[in-house]
Design an enzyme around this catalytic site. Structure first.
Site, short mmCIF file in Angstrom:
data_model
loop_
_atom_site.label_atom_id
_atom_site.label_comp_id
_atom_site.label_asym_id
_atom_site.label_seq_id
_atom_site.Cartn_x
_atom_site.Cartn_y
_atom_site.Cartn_z
CG ASP A 191 1.46 5.93 4.51
OD1 ASP A 191 1.40 5.25 5.36
OD2 ASP A 191 1.36 5.87 3.17
CD GLN A 248 7.72 1.14 4.38
OE1 GLN A 248 8.33 0.53 4.34
NE2 GLN A 248 7.28 0.43 3.32
CE LYS A 268 3.75 -1.57 3.20
NZ LYS A 268 4.47 -1.53 1.71
C1 LIG Z 1 4.65 4.76 2.53
C2 LIG Z 1 3.40 3.53 2.03
N1 LIG Z 1 1.89 3.81 2.76
C3 LIG Z 1 1.65 2.66 2.16
C4 LIG Z 1 1.41 1.73 1.06
C5 LIG Z 1 0.72 0.87 1.38
O1 LIG Z 1 0.45 -0.21 1.63
P1 LIG Z 1 -0.58 -1.36 1.14
O2 LIG Z 1 -0.29 -1.55 -0.26
O3 LIG Z 1 -0.11 -2.84 2.31
O4 LIG Z 1 -2.05 -1.10 0.85
C6 LIG Z 1 3.26 1.42 1.59
C7 LIG Z 1 3.37 -0.16 0.82
O5 LIG Z 1 4.06 -0.20 0.02
C8 LIG Z 1 4.29 2.53 1.52
O6 LIG Z 1 5.25 2.00 1.69
#
Ligand SMILES: Cc1ncc(COP(=O)(O)O)c(C=O)c1O
Lengths: 150, 407
Positions: free
Chosen positions: B201, B204, B227
């Site tokens: 993932d 971040q 992000k």
């Molecule tokens: C570590 C992590 N993974 C996944 C996500 C999900 O991202 P999104 O809401 O843009 O789909 C986030 C968002 O806060 C995140 O911080």
């Protein structure tokens, strides 16, 4: 508008620091665990109901922000001795007040000292903090269980 | 390190000049979403006003040009994360959809009863719930790698969770709460040695450090456009081509088909197989502009400056009485989560908001992690390369206001 005048007034800070009726009531069928998933606040309400639907004792436990704790604490001090019917009326009025649909200055109400929470209407992300205890109260009156703020 | 001209960078971001309640906006919630530079805003406006058409459908020249630009963006993203092939880049609506896509398609093909999936205790719900649901549906087992108090994966314990039944390891490269940067390269190697695939993932990490998916050797890599200074509604799932080619589609419909008859449908090759329907065309083009913008500054420069901010911020916040930082790993991204003895995170956020500082309070979509630390919520300052040391001072000043109110 300032958060110190509208939100974090002395009475609220005091009830946050020294919550009243912060305990369980063991021998009652009326309790409910309230939860606000947005901020993780958990307020559990316990009710003891005497004949004639009078609230003999009411208390709370849980963890949460200053607003949700103070609201629960003030609610318990306010409700003792009231009937369930009276409590439901005040719940409705409180709900309307924090949403900005009831102005205690110009409209009739039975909120007494609870009007201290009227400033919450200016802080939309905090409205649920103030009303969590009340929603949980209604749940405890109606049944034992859990309620989640949507 | 060469001088990092943050004031020049700030001028690229119109939102940073905004006022909040008459005070300059101090925006420290970049882990939630980031502001957009003019380069992105202008690119989308230009595209929408001069170049817009649907992609992969029209045979007229306007549509062909739009398709070209769309596919150019795929190549930009490919280069940005050093993927081997543009066909390994699938556009999605965000990291959440990317991970759901992987969970659905990989799960459908490769996960069965008794199989095991390993995640860590610090995952965002987006990299937790899809695997939990998949395991429930398939009768598979979800295993959770524990973490230390400082917020690092306990690698010996993680290693013990791997075995012949492990089919997938899903781990965040950087925790959205703790800031911990995990040793994902080593983790992928361990997963592969156990015969499992690995998903990283990157929500971040992608905005804050140079990413090389081939060096990490992950099988999937997911991230969000919003992000990384790009448009909301965009995201990417990277997958190794051979793996993608073995997977069934996630969403079906227009675009992703090879041929449809009454009896059956055959599907396109990746990435189109996984991009059913009309995509977020203008936004993807905008994401390309964000990638160009970041590449122009240089991810290593960004990482170095943000590390400086992190060190400064950690020191400044540590000096606030009764403030506890959660997440103290040696290798961290610029995220500082904290609680205060004096006040609940929700109250902290309200008060400092009215002092002009935006931080997030809550469980940050990481409830298992909150439970691990025994807190209902934290406040979180997450920094970006457009933030400054004076802004951190502003945060500290606002936190002293919290102490005053709750004295
Ligand atoms: C570590 C992590 N993974 C996944 C996500 C999900 O991202 P999104 O809401 O843009 O789909 C986030 C968002 O806060 C995140 O911080």
């Amino acid at each position: 508008m300032s958060y110190q005048n509208e939100l974090y007034q002395q009475v609220i800070l005091d009830h946050n620091k020294n919550p009243r009726n912060f305990r369980e009531i063991g021998d009652t069928a009326h309790s409910c665990n309230g939860h606000n998933p947005l901020c993780g606040d958990k307020i559990n309400i316990y009710l003891k109901i005497a004949p004639g639907d009078v609230i003999e004792d009411v208390s709370f436990t849980g963890s949460g922000c200053a607003i949700s704790k103070a609201s629960a604490s003030l609610m318990t001090t306010f409700l003792k001795g009231k009937t369930l019917a009276e409590a439901k009326v005040v719940f409705e009025e409180f709900h309307k007040m924090v949403l900005g649909d009831l102005d205690p200055a110009t409209q009739q109400h039975h909120l007494g000292k609870l009007t201290i929470f009227q400033g919450v209407r200016e802080f939309s992300s905090r409205i649920k903090c103030a009303s969590l205890a009340w929603h949980t109260l209604i749940c405890a009156i109606d049944k034992t269980g859990e309620t989640t703020m949507e | 390190m060469p001088h990092f001209d943050v004031e020049k960078i700030r001028a690229d971001f119109p939102m940073l000049a905004a006022l909040e309640g008459g005070k300059p906006l101090v925006y420290l919630d970049n882990a939630a979403t980031t502001h957009k530079p003019w380069a992105v805003i202008n690119r989308i406006r230009d595209f929408d006003s001069k170049e817009y058409a649907t992609v992969r459908r029209g045979s007229y020249r306007l549509g062909e040009r739009a398709t070209d630009m769309f596919e150019q963006t795929r190549k930009k993203v490919q280069k940005f994360i050093n993927a081997a092939d543009p066909r390994e880049i699938i556009f999605t609506s965000g990291a959440t959809q990317s991970i759901n896509l992987a969970a659905y398609s990989f799960g459908k093909k490769f996960i069965g009863a008794g199989d095991e999936i390993v995640v860590t205790h610090m995952e965002h719900h987006a990299n937790f719930v899809p695997w939990q649901l998949l395991c429930q549906e398939k009768g598979a087992v979800l295993r959770i790698a524990p973490i230390t108090d400082s917020g690092e994966i306990i690698m010996e314990e993680f290693a013990k969770l791997l075995g012949p039944k492990t089919k997938l390891v899903a781990v965040t490269m950087c925790s959205n709460v703790l800031g911990t940067v995990n040793p994902v390269k080593a983790i992928c190697k361990m997963a592969h040695d156990a015969g499992a695939k690995a998903l990283v993932d990157g929500a971040q990490s992608t905005p804050h450090m140079a990413i090389d998916v081939r060096d990490i050797d992950c099988d999937f890599y997911a991230f969000s456009g919003h992000k990384m200074y790009g448009p909301s509604g965009t995201g990417v799932l990277y997958g190794k081509y051979e793996l993608l080619d073995a997977l069934p589609p996630y969403v079906s419909g227009g675009d992703m088909i090879n041929a449809v008859s009454i009896e059956k449908t055959t599907f396109s090759k990746p990435p189109i197989r996984f991009e059913a329907g009309t995509p977020a065309i203008s936004q993807v083009i905008g994401l390309g502009a964000a990638v160009d913008y970041l590449a122009g500054i240089g991810m290593d420069n960004i990482a170095a400056y943000e590390h400086e901010l992190l060190e400064y911020g950690t020191k400044a916040l540590s000096a606030v009485p009764g403030l506890n930082i959660i997440g103290t790993a040696p290798h961290k991204g610029a995220i500082i989560s904290f609680t205060m003895d004096a006040a609940h995170p929700h109250d902290i956020v309200t008060i400092i908001d009215h002092e002009g500082v935006c931080v997030r309070g809550g469980h940050h979509c990481a409830q298992p992690l909150m439970a691990r630390y025994g807190v209902p919520a934290t406040a979180r300052a997450s920094l970006a390369f457009y933030n400054t040391k004076p802004e951190i001072d502003q945060l500290v000043k606002a936190l002293h206001k919290v102490l005053e109110v709750f004295a």
